[in-house]
Design an enzyme around this catalytic site. Structure first.
Site, short mmCIF file in Angstrom:
data_model
loop_
_atom_site.label_atom_id
_atom_site.label_comp_id
_atom_site.label_asym_id
_atom_site.label_seq_id
_atom_site.Cartn_x
_atom_site.Cartn_y
_atom_site.Cartn_z
CG ASP A 32 -1.98 0.94 1.00
OD1 ASP A 32 -1.61 2.13 0.89
OD2 ASP A 32 -3.29 0.50 1.03
CB THR A 132 -16.20 1.21 -9.48
OG1 THR A 132 -17.58 2.00 -9.17
CG2 THR A 132 -15.46 1.88 -10.65
CG ASP A 133 -21.65 0.76 -9.41
OD1 ASP A 133 -20.88 1.69 -9.08
OD2 ASP A 133 -22.73 0.62 -8.63
CD GLU A 134 -18.56 6.14 -9.25
OE1 GLU A 134 -18.07 7.01 -9.70
OE2 GLU A 134 -18.97 6.27 -8.02
CE1 TYR A 158 -12.58 5.21 -8.58
CE2 TYR A 158 -14.87 5.52 -8.89
CZ TYR A 158 -13.61 4.96 -8.45
OH TYR A 158 -13.85 3.60 -7.87
CE LYS A 162 -11.29 1.05 -10.02
NZ LYS A 162 -10.30 0.30 -9.08
P1 NAD Z 1 -9.62 3.68 -0.55
O1 NAD Z 1 -9.55 5.12 -1.06
O2 NAD Z 1 -10.23 3.65 0.99
O3 NAD Z 1 -8.55 2.89 -0.37
C1 NAD Z 1 -7.40 2.94 -1.48
C2 NAD Z 1 -6.03 2.04 -0.82
O4 NAD Z 1 -5.24 2.26 -2.13
C3 NAD Z 1 -5.45 3.26 0.08
O5 NAD Z 1 -5.08 2.42 1.23
C4 NAD Z 1 -4.24 3.89 -0.58
O6 NAD Z 1 -3.27 3.90 0.12
C5 NAD Z 1 -3.90 2.82 -1.73
N1 NAD Z 1 -3.20 3.26 -2.84
C6 NAD Z 1 -3.59 4.30 -3.64
N2 NAD Z 1 -2.68 4.52 -4.39
C7 NAD Z 1 -1.98 3.41 -4.46
C8 NAD Z 1 -0.74 3.20 -5.43
N3 NAD Z 1 -0.38 3.95 -6.23
N4 NAD Z 1 0.00 1.79 -5.02
C9 NAD Z 1 -0.44 1.18 -3.75
N5 NAD Z 1 -1.37 1.64 -2.91
C10 NAD Z 1 -2.20 2.77 -3.32
O7 NAD Z 1 -10.71 2.91 -1.76
P2 NAD Z 1 -11.63 1.72 -1.19
O8 NAD Z 1 -13.15 2.53 -1.11
O9 NAD Z 1 -11.20 0.92 -0.32
O10 NAD Z 1 -11.74 1.05 -2.76
C11 NAD Z 1 -10.85 -0.20 -3.09
C12 NAD Z 1 -11.13 -0.52 -4.35
O11 NAD Z 1 -12.47 -0.77 -4.61
C13 NAD Z 1 -10.78 0.55 -5.26
O12 NAD Z 1 -10.21 0.21 -6.73
C14 NAD Z 1 -12.10 1.29 -5.83
O13 NAD Z 1 -12.19 1.51 -7.00
C15 NAD Z 1 -13.07 -0.10 -5.79
N6 NAD Z 1 -14.25 0.14 -5.27
C16 NAD Z 1 -14.79 0.77 -4.26
C17 NAD Z 1 -16.00 0.90 -4.03
C18 NAD Z 1 -16.65 1.74 -2.78
O14 NAD Z 1 -17.73 2.09 -2.61
N7 NAD Z 1 -15.74 2.15 -1.90
C19 NAD Z 1 -17.00 0.18 -4.75
C20 NAD Z 1 -16.65 -0.48 -5.93
C21 NAD Z 1 -15.20 -0.66 -6.18
O1 DAU Z 2 -20.50 3.02 -6.92
C1 DAU Z 2 -19.20 2.68 -6.63
C2 DAU Z 2 -18.41 3.99 -6.00
O2 DAU Z 2 -19.09 4.30 -4.86
C3 DAU Z 2 -16.83 3.70 -5.97
O3 DAU Z 2 -16.33 3.13 -7.16
C4 DAU Z 2 -16.38 4.98 -5.58
O4 DAU Z 2 -14.81 4.65 -5.04
C5 DAU Z 2 -16.91 5.49 -4.03
O5 DAU Z 2 -16.46 6.47 -3.65
C6 DAU Z 2 -18.17 5.55 -4.40
O6 DAU Z 2 -18.68 6.44 -5.29
P1 DAU Z 2 -19.73 7.76 -5.16
O7 DAU Z 2 -19.46 9.14 -5.83
O8 DAU Z 2 -21.15 7.21 -5.43
O9 DAU Z 2 -19.75 7.89 -3.45
P2 DAU Z 2 -19.74 9.10 -2.57
O10 DAU Z 2 -19.81 8.54 -1.17
O11 DAU Z 2 -18.77 10.28 -2.69
O12 DAU Z 2 -21.28 9.69 -2.88
C7 DAU Z 2 -22.44 9.00 -2.64
C8 DAU Z 2 -23.58 9.73 -3.18
O13 DAU Z 2 -23.59 10.54 -2.28
C9 DAU Z 2 -23.43 10.50 -4.50
O14 DAU Z 2 -24.81 10.42 -5.35
C10 DAU Z 2 -23.03 11.80 -4.17
C11 DAU Z 2 -23.59 12.22 -2.96
N1 DAU Z 2 -22.81 12.90 -2.00
C12 DAU Z 2 -21.72 12.76 -1.52
C13 DAU Z 2 -21.09 13.27 -0.83
C14 DAU Z 2 -19.47 13.20 -0.41
C15 DAU Z 2 -23.62 14.07 -1.26
O15 DAU Z 2 -24.82 14.27 -1.62
N2 DAU Z 2 -23.01 14.87 -0.31
C16 DAU Z 2 -21.67 14.52 -0.21
O16 DAU Z 2 -21.12 15.43 0.70
#
Ligand code: NAD
Ligand code: DAU
Length: 352
Positions: A32, A132-134, A158, A162
Site C-alpha cells: 500500500d 466499480t459499477d461507475e 475517477y 477505472k
Molecule cells: P480507499 O481510497 O479507501 O483505499 C485505497 C487504498 O489504495 C489506500 O489504502 C491507498 O493508500 C492505496 N493506494 C492508493 N494509491 C496507491 C498506489 N499507487 N499503490 C499502492 N497503493 C495505493 O478505496 P476503497 O473505497 O477501499 O476502494 C478500494 C477499491 O475498490 C478501489 O479500486 C475502488 O475503485 C474499488 N471500489 C470501491 C467501492 C466503494 O464503494 N468504496 C465500490 C466499488 C469498487
Molecule cells: O459505485 C461505486 C463507487 O461508490 C466507488 O467506485 C467509489 O470509489 C466510491 O467513492 C463511491 O462513489 P460515489 O460517488 O457514489 O460515492 P460518494 O460517497 O462520494 O457519494 C455517494 C452519493 O452521495 C453520490 O450521489 C454523491 C452524494 N454525496 C456525496 C457526498 C460526499 C452528497 O450528496 N454529499 C456529499 O457530501
C-alpha cells in the site's frame, strides 16, 4: 500459500485483509502506498501477526512489485489500490490517471512477468481486479440495472480511470493469457471508510453538529452493499470465478441519497439525542458536476454461477455502521486531523 493484496490499508482492502485472516492461515503480503486514504491503524489488530506483511509501496513501481512477487511467490494478486473519491478526481485527475491507469499497467506488467517466467506452468494463479459499477455510467429511473454486458460509459475522471484499468486487465488476458478476474461493485459502506464518502461524512458531521451537505436535489440513487459482503464476493470470485470473466456485485439495495441521510439522522437521534433532530442539519448544496443520477447492479451472474448473494440487509448494516463510528470516534479524529500522517512520515520515510 500466499496472496498479495494491493491497497490493503484502505477501506475495502483493510476489511478484506481482516476478514481473510479471520478465516485462513494463508500469508497476506499487503502493498500500500499509504496515501491519505491508507491507514495502518485499520490493521492494528494484526500487529505482531506473522501472517500479515505490510510493505509501503506503489503499484506503479514495477521493479519493487517484481521483487515482492519473486520473494513471496503468491498464488493470487488482488488489486484494491486506487484513488477512489469522485469529488477529488473532479478537483484534480492527475493522481487518478497515475495510480488507476499507469499504476495498473505497471502492476500488470510485473504480474505478467512473474506468471510467465517464474511460476511453473501447472501452478494455478489469479489476478483479481477490484473495480466499480461507475464504469457503466448513469441510469434513468426506469432503465434496467447494469449487467456485465452493459456498455462502458464513464462520466467522471475517477470512473474513466477505472474503466481504463478494466480495459487493460481485459487486454492482458486476451493478448497474453494472464488469468484475470474482474469484479464491478456498487457503493460500499461499513467500518473504516474514510469520512469523505457520503455515509461516514454525514455521521461525522452530524456528531459535530455541522451541516449535512446533500448534493443537488438529493434524489440520486446508489445501490448500497455492506463491505464484508463485498469481501465475501471477492473471495468467492477468486476461488470459483471463471478466468477472464467479469462479475457484477451489488446489494439489491437502491436508495436515494436523501433517504440514506434521513436514515442516519433517525439512528443518531435514537443513539445520541442532540436536543433537536439531526435532520435539521441537512443542507442542499450545489450539485457535483456530471453527477451520475442512478446506479443499480444486476448481480444475477455471480449468484447463478457462483452462488453468492449479499447477506447483510441495509437496515442492519447501516445501524452497525453508525455504532462503529460512535465507538471509534478517536479513529475518525485521527484520520481527519492528519496526526496519523505525521506519524507515518516519521515512521515510514524511505522504506521500500
Ligand atoms: P480507499 O481510497 O479507501 O483505499 C485505497 C487504498 O489504495 C489506500 O489504502 C491507498 O493508500 C492505496 N493506494 C492508493 N494509491 C496507491 C498506489 N499507487 N499503490 C499502492 N497503493 C495505493 O478505496 P476503497 O473505497 O477501499 O476502494 C478500494 C477499491 O475498490 C478501489 O479500486 C475502488 O475503485 C474499488 N471500489 C470501491 C467501492 C466503494 O464503494 N468504496 C465500490 C466499488 C469498487
Ligand atoms: O459505485 C461505486 C463507487 O461508490 C466507488 O467506485 C467509489 O470509489 C466510491 O467513492 C463511491 O462513489 P460515489 O460517488 O457514489 O460515492 P460518494 O460517497 O462520494 O457519494 C455517494 C452519493 O452521495 C453520490 O450521489 C454523491 C452524494 N454525496 C456525496 C457526498 C460526499 C452528497 O450528496 N454529499 C456529499 O457530501
Amino acid at each position: 500459500m500466499t496472496v498479495l493484496v494491493t491497497g490493503g490499508a484502505g477501506f475495502i482492502g483493510s476489511n478484506f485483509v481482516l476478514d481473510w485472516l479471520a478465516q485462513s492461515d494463508e500469508l497476506v503480503v499487503n502493498v500500500d502506498k499509504l496515501t491519505y486514504a491508507g491507514n495502518l491503524g485499520n490493521l492494528a489488530s494484526l500487529k505482531g501477526d506473522a501472517r500479515h506483511i505490510v510493505v509501503q509501496g506503489d503499484i506503479g513501481d514495477q521493479a519493487a512489485v517484481e521483487r515482492l512477487l519473486a520473494e513471496h511467490r503468491p498464488r493470487a494478486v488482488i488489486n484494491f489500490a486506487a484513488e477512489s473519491h469522485v469529488d477529488r478526481s473532479i478537483h484534480g485527475a492527475g493522481d487518478f490517471i497515475q495510480t488507476n491507469v499507469v499504476g495498473t499497467f505497471h502492476l500488470l506488467q510485473a504480474v505478467l512477468g512473474y506468471w510467465r517466467d517464474t511460476l511453473q506452468r501447472d501452478q494455478e494463479f489469479r489476478f483479481l481486479h477490484v473495480s466499480t459499477d461507475e464504469v457503466y455510467g448513469s441510469l434513468g429511473a426506469d432503465d434496467p440495472a447494469f449487467s456485465e454486458t452493459t456498455q462502458y460509459a464513464p462520466n467522471s475522471p475517477y470512473s474513466a480511470s477505472k474503466a481504463a484499468s478494466d480495459h487493460l486487465v481485459r487486454a492482458w488476458h486476451h493478448t497474453y493469457g494472464l488469468p484475470v478476474l474482474t469484479t464491478n461493485c456498487s457503493n460500499n459502506y461499513g467500518p473504516l471508510q474514510f469520512p469523505e464518502k457520503l455515509i461516514p461524512l454525514m455521521i461525522s458531521n452530524a456528531l459535530e453538529g455541522k451541516a449535512l451537505p446533500v448534493y443537488g436535489d438529493g434524489r440520486n440513487v446508489r445501490d448500497w452493499l455492506y463491505v464484508t459482503d463485498h469481501c465475501s464476493a471477492i473471495r468467492t470470485v477468486l476461488e470459483r470465478g471463471r478466468v477472464g470473466e467479469v462479475y457484477n456485485v451489488g446489494g439489491n439495495s437502491e436508495k436515494q441519497n436523501i433517504e440514506v441521510v434521513k436514515t442516519l439522522c433517525a439512528i443518531l437521534d435514537e443513539l445520541v439525542p442532540a436536543g433537536r433532530p439531526h435532520e435539521k442539519l441537512v443542507t442542499y448544496v450545489t450539485d457535483r458536476p456530471g453527477h451520475d443520477r442512478r446506479y443499480a447492479i444486476d448481480a444475477t451472474k455471480i449468484e447463478r454461477e457462483l452462488g453468492w448473494t449479499p447477506s447483510v440487509a441495509f437496515a442492519d448494516g447501516i445501524r452497525k455502521t453508525v455504532r462503529w463510528y460512535l465507538d471509534n470516534a478517536e479513529w475518525v479524529r485521527e484520520v481527519k486531523s492528519g496526526e496519523y500522517r505525521k506519524w507515518l512520515d516519521l515512521n515510514y520515510q524511505g522504506r521500500g
